[in-house]
Design a protein around this motif. Structure first.
Motif: not given
Lengths: 426, 142
Positions: B5-6, B1-3, A373, A26-28
């Motif tokens: 995620s939203d 929150m990264g890429i 997500e 979920g991170g970069d």
């Protein structure tokens, strides 16, 4: 309920062999390998694309690089001899795993299933196919064979034919009887469909091929990782599969071929390693399988491939199959609870360990993004079966595919994540 | 929150569920269609220019596909009126992600930029710069 909780394999022990299953996501993603900002537990359900690699296989590769890394077949020095023995033995080990009694002479290491397919298409097909000949495939063929034979047919003037898939996602065997005739030189069929999950009657199809004097080529990319496979019981002339879908590393696959047939075939790639003697005018070829393995081969990957086979044999392929079928049926049952989900392929008690589906009114790519997500890794797209998706009347589908380390709880997580998408799009 | 995620914030979902300027214009100056072959997203953009032949006056879109492609098209129909063809030509991917207001994961960028590409290609065909039947984005599926 105790029965509900048990599995045909020791899932907890298996999961402990796969460190990647413990990571969060979920991170970069622009800094691969750095996971500090990941916060969502991973639910990995994309095993038909690639499986994960257990520590035992990684260790075998590390041992090779730390201990006996060297080029094979060229050196008289100690390391080269050790590497050669390991690489050659790996062929025998993989041959044993699929029931090829000819050992290494019947197993060529390639890059993957696709390359195995291309090897036969170029080394055999270009020479043997021509106008008036036909290659029979199925409508559920993966692009690996479909595109390969389609293009070889264009070059040679041969015809390609596709055995119909019925509404239940099974092959129409009456249609197969019509299509496989005296013009047929090759019957190239997928063993377990990577989209429908259908397990095809490949032994029967091989018989039909042999009755008309054709060869049978089985694409085992989804079958060898997930069930016991005996190429001699199937009586396949050729059989292809990939290491990375069965706990092995990427960059290695195998082509099984009956020894007599491989003997007759000319090489597909030329260069070092595959020659016996060379003059400025001409060359002669090495013995099987080396005449088909030009250049420095994937040695570490070959060693890892054999270790993967060891790992799976320790679990037992009957148990792997039972686990796959249990999860497939559980996923099928959970997903059929919902009227807005359409599943492609046969019923839950008659399929390989994968389920491709669509959720009404949510595009497969939106669904997969929303699942992502929530940490759920599935695949959305045409899964390299674009013509099959055209036939199904959809541009894309979402596919969850299972392996030895997956659990019912992970399928529940998938179902919950689908519900989130449903609510978002309601 | 990264890429990633939203990606499906309220604005995106609002434009997807209630697309603006959805349909066809009665007398567009030019119209063009494009698709993402692997996703099945299709978008037709109708563009009407002002009398100066340069300023975009009205835009409508039709088509179907994923939420990102359709919401992006809807937002673009609001964004373009008042701008010129050369400003349209200059729009890049960053302008689109800025307009959408969310990080688009790399695999979904082609969905996000389809409408812009269709509008740009339509303008180029109108100007006689290129001759194509339909816009097709690169097919990068598995």
């Amino acid at each position: 309920m105790r029965v509900q909780e048990s599995y045909p394999v020791d899932v907890d022990a298996i999961r402990a062999d796969f460190p990647i299953l413990q990571r969060k996501v979920g991170g970069d993603i622009s800094t691969p390998g750095e996971h500090d900002d990941d916060d969502t537990p991973l639910v990995y359900l994309d095993n038909a694309a690639t499986s994960h690699t257990p520590e035992q296989v990684v260790d075998a590769i590390v041992d090779y690089y730390h201990g006996y890394n060297s080029n094979v077949h060229r050196g008289i020095h100690h390391l080269s001899q050790e590497a050669s023995v390991a690489y050659e033995n790996a062929h025998d080990r993989v041959a044993e795993f699929i029931g090829a009694s000819g050992g290494r002479e019947e197993v060529v290491f390639t890059k993957n299933t696709t390359e195995s397919m291309n090897l036969v298409a170029y080394a055999w097909g270009l020479d043997e196919l021509g106008p008036g000949d036909s290659v029979v495939m199925t409508e559920m063929e993966h692009h690996a064979s479909l595109v390969t034979w389609q293009q070889i047919a264009k070059k040679t003037g041969a015809e390609v034919r596709y055995i119909r898939v019925d509404d239940d996602g099974r092959l129409d065997m009456e249609h197969a009887k019509e299509l496989i005739d005296d013009s047929t030189k090759m019957v190239s069929v997928v063993h377990v469909s990577n989209t429908l999950g259908t397990v095809n009657p490949v032994a029967e199809l091989a018989d039909m091929a042999h009755e008309v004097g054709a060869y049978a080529f089985v694409d085992g990319a989804q079958s060898v990782p997930t069930r016991p496979v005996d190429v001699e019981a199937i009586d396949a002339d050729f059989f292809a599969f990939s290491g990375h879908k069965m706990c092995g590393p990427t960059g290695i696959g195998a082509l099984y071929g009956k020894r007599d047939i491989l003997d007759e075939m000319q090489p597909y790639l030329y260069g070092g390693e595959m020659i016996r003697s060379v003059t400025y005018e001409d060359s002669t070829w090495e013995d099987l399988p080396w005449k088909f393995e030009a250049g420095t081969p994937p040695i570490a990957q070959g060693v890892g491939f054999a270790a993967a086979v060891d790992y799976l044999d320790d679990i037992g392929m009957e148990n792997v199959q039972a686990h796959e079928e249990l999860l497939a049926e559980y996923a099928y049952d959970r997903l059929t609870e919902f009227d807005d989900i359409e599943i492609y392929g046969p019923p839950g008690d008659d399929r390989g360990g994968l389920v491709a589906f669509n959720l009404d009114s949510v595009h497969a790519h939106d669904l997969s993004s929303i699942l992502n997500e929530q940490g759920v890794a599935i695949r959305a797209g045409d899964h390299c079966t674009q013509p099959l998706h055209d036939k199904l009347g959809v541009a894309a589908s979402t596919r969850a595919s299972f392996y030895i380390y997956n659990t019912r709880e992970e399928i529940d997580a998938l179902v919950d994540a689908i519900d989130t998408a449903r609510e978002l799009f309601a | 929150m990264g890429i990633g995620s939203d990606m499906y914030r309220q604005q995106i979902m609002d434009h997807y569920k209630n697309p603006r300027n959805h349909g066809r214009l009665e007398s567009p100056t030019f119209t063009h269609t494009g698709e993402n072959p692997s996703c099945g997203d299709t978008i037709t953009m109708d563009v009407q220019l002002a009398d100066d032949g340069e300023t975009i006056e009205r835009v409508a879109f039709s088509g179907d596909g994923c939420a990102i492609s359709q919401a992006s098209a809807s937002m673009l129909t609001q964004r373009l009126p008042g701008t010129t063809l050369s400003e349209l030509e200059a729009m890049d991917t960053d302008d689109i992600t800025e307009m959408l207001g969310v990080d688009i994961s790399p695999m979904r960028i082609k969905c996000a930029v389809l409408a812009r590409q269709v509008a740009q290609d339509g303008a180029k065909i109108h100007d006689g710069e290129i001759e194509i039947e339909q816009t097709k984005t690169e097919d990068g599926d598995d």
